[in-house]
Design an enzyme around this catalytic site. Sequence first.
Site, PDB file in Angstrom:
ATOM      1  N   ASP A 256      -2.320 -10.103 -10.952  1.00 34.21           N
ATOM      2  CA  ASP A 256      -1.058  -9.571 -10.440  1.00 34.21           C
ATOM      3  C   ASP A 256      -0.659  -8.292 -11.180  1.00 34.21           C
ATOM      4  OD1 ASP A 256       1.473  -9.816  -8.944  1.00 34.21           O
ATOM      5  OD2 ASP A 256       2.327 -10.103 -10.946  1.00 34.21           O
ATOM      6  N   GLU A 298      -4.764  -6.847  -7.881  1.00 35.76           N
ATOM      7  CA  GLU A 298      -3.661  -6.418  -7.022  1.00 35.76           C
ATOM      8  C   GLU A 298      -3.277  -4.996  -7.446  1.00 35.76           C
ATOM      9  OE1 GLU A 298       0.910  -6.717  -5.714  1.00 35.76           O
ATOM     10  OE2 GLU A 298       0.289  -7.087  -7.770  1.00 35.76           O
TER      11      GLU A 298
END
Length: 607
Positions: A256, A298
Amino acid sequence: MNKFKERFDKRYDELKWLYCELYNDDMGALDWLCHSIYEYYEERPDYLKRLDEEREKKPNWYKGNDLLGMMMYVNCFAEDLKGVKERLDYIKELGVNCLHMMPLLESPKGRDDGGYAVSDFRKVQPELGTMEDLKSLALECHKQGISCCLDFVMNHTSEEHVWAKAARAGDYEARKRYFFYDNWDIPNEYEKTVPQVFPTTAPGNFTWLDDCKQVVMTTFYPYQWDLNYANCVVFNDMVCNMLFLANQGIDIIRLDAVPYIWKELYASCRNHPKVHTIVRMMRLICEIVCPGVLLLGEVVMSPDKVVPYFGTVQKPECHMLYNVTTMASTWHTIATKDVSLLRRQLDQVSALPKDYVFLNYLRCHDDIGWGLDYDWLANFGIDEAAHKQFLNDYLTGAGYNSSSRGELYNNDPVLKDARLCGTTASLSGLEAAQFEGNREKEKIAIDCILMLHAYLFSQSGIPMLYSGDEIGQVNDYTYKEDMHKFADSRYLHRGRFPWQRRESEAAKQIFYGLRNLSRLRAKYDVFNAKASLSTFDTGNIHVLGIKREYHGHTMIAYYNFSSEEQWVNRQEDAYKEGYRELITGKDSKAVGDNMCAYGVWWMFTSE
Ligand code: GLC
């Protein structure tokens, strides 16, 4: 020990070199790390070790046309982890065999950013179940041939994490894990060069902690404290947390917000070269301990920033990355009904090495940011600010006779740079059509949703569906009544899965249409990530043409991005014998030259 040692010996020199460079030759810390990763190897369940070995022998296991992903919120879909386990048949019916469960680790209620503020990396949110439940779900998924993906929120922790609590209480070592300052002097210097992620919902990159009279770095929300990866203890501990998750049976670790993990004064604090050193070390460590596990980065950035996260062929970093620019260009195409930019975008992606695997998607849990190729659009007199305004107006249904029903997100008052939220169905006009009870419009919206998915399936890479899209789930406005959510319009497309809606005619048409597409995709290896892809001129700016070729098989696909019937210039050879339209099963000549609104043709030849 043998397997570990074999893998470790091959990679140790590089790991040591990178680690020592980053952490000033701290050999004590490196030894600790090496010792710890061995413990995680030891603890790794046997069935996962076997899977690692199988995947090591078949390193392309995730590149086939049979892999289809879906992302979902556990609570929205099935209340809890046990519920998901009971509903695996549902996703399997659609051909989904890779399940991305949105963040499910412990995070404080109301200050959780949808689970992205983790207070304990080893504990599941109690409403969703326990770590044992997660482990048992992963085991069941593996039995049924489904891989699991989980977020690893590595840029920050929640302010409720034990490290954060200790830091707040004044613990010197704990403070070194974050970015703490006695006053605003240094934070103000940072602010000169660091852009804002949430300019409206969480302005600035630092937060004043009144109780301990300190300033702490908070790039995202004020309760998400940035970790300091210049401190090797942070890296070591976070690697252990990652391996812990991998050992529960997680196959794909979603890194993330990875571009943000290295901070330096007078820089943008995004995509610093040292981020790549860290990701490369994580890749090496996974290859040693759990080589069956994939890293999904990401990186919500422009393509020139995204691609470096694949690393090089000799020194790879992430296995997979999101194809974010193509996603944004897709919605631009829905609004403009002109496929030129999308063609250019698809050609650019297909010119990249085939080893780069992109994760393609239409919608996800986040907003759509308008990161388009404005330099190219400028050739046509398109101005960035005016165009963003047009896209937002169109997709919120504020003009242009549009049936889209999106909402703005982080409408930056200074830069006037709003992003956009909404489900695929609502953006495609289904919500408006059903609200008006307009059957004709409803049919057009359903065709649009199916066309978009067919187009998604023919891009290069792995498609990731967004749970709910397969039945035309529309926007959920109830977030406006929740004091913790009302300011964050991303909750518009994070609604509860409407099981009762599944029985509606529209939902069935979308579900079975999608099931047909997914079966075709899995059946024909022309959809393989290794296939070559090119676009072609269909003679009509509203219609996108994609050609895929693999081992003597060709698919010529047409996608009408307009809400009107369109004439197309069929590719000459499509008229020859041997072509067949896969979705309807019609023979080539019977298809004709006119496409219905949002029509799709998958013309296939096995010659
Ligand atoms: C990622 C997530 C987003 C979250 C942010 C902060 O970008 O996708 O939902 O707000 O990280 O953790």
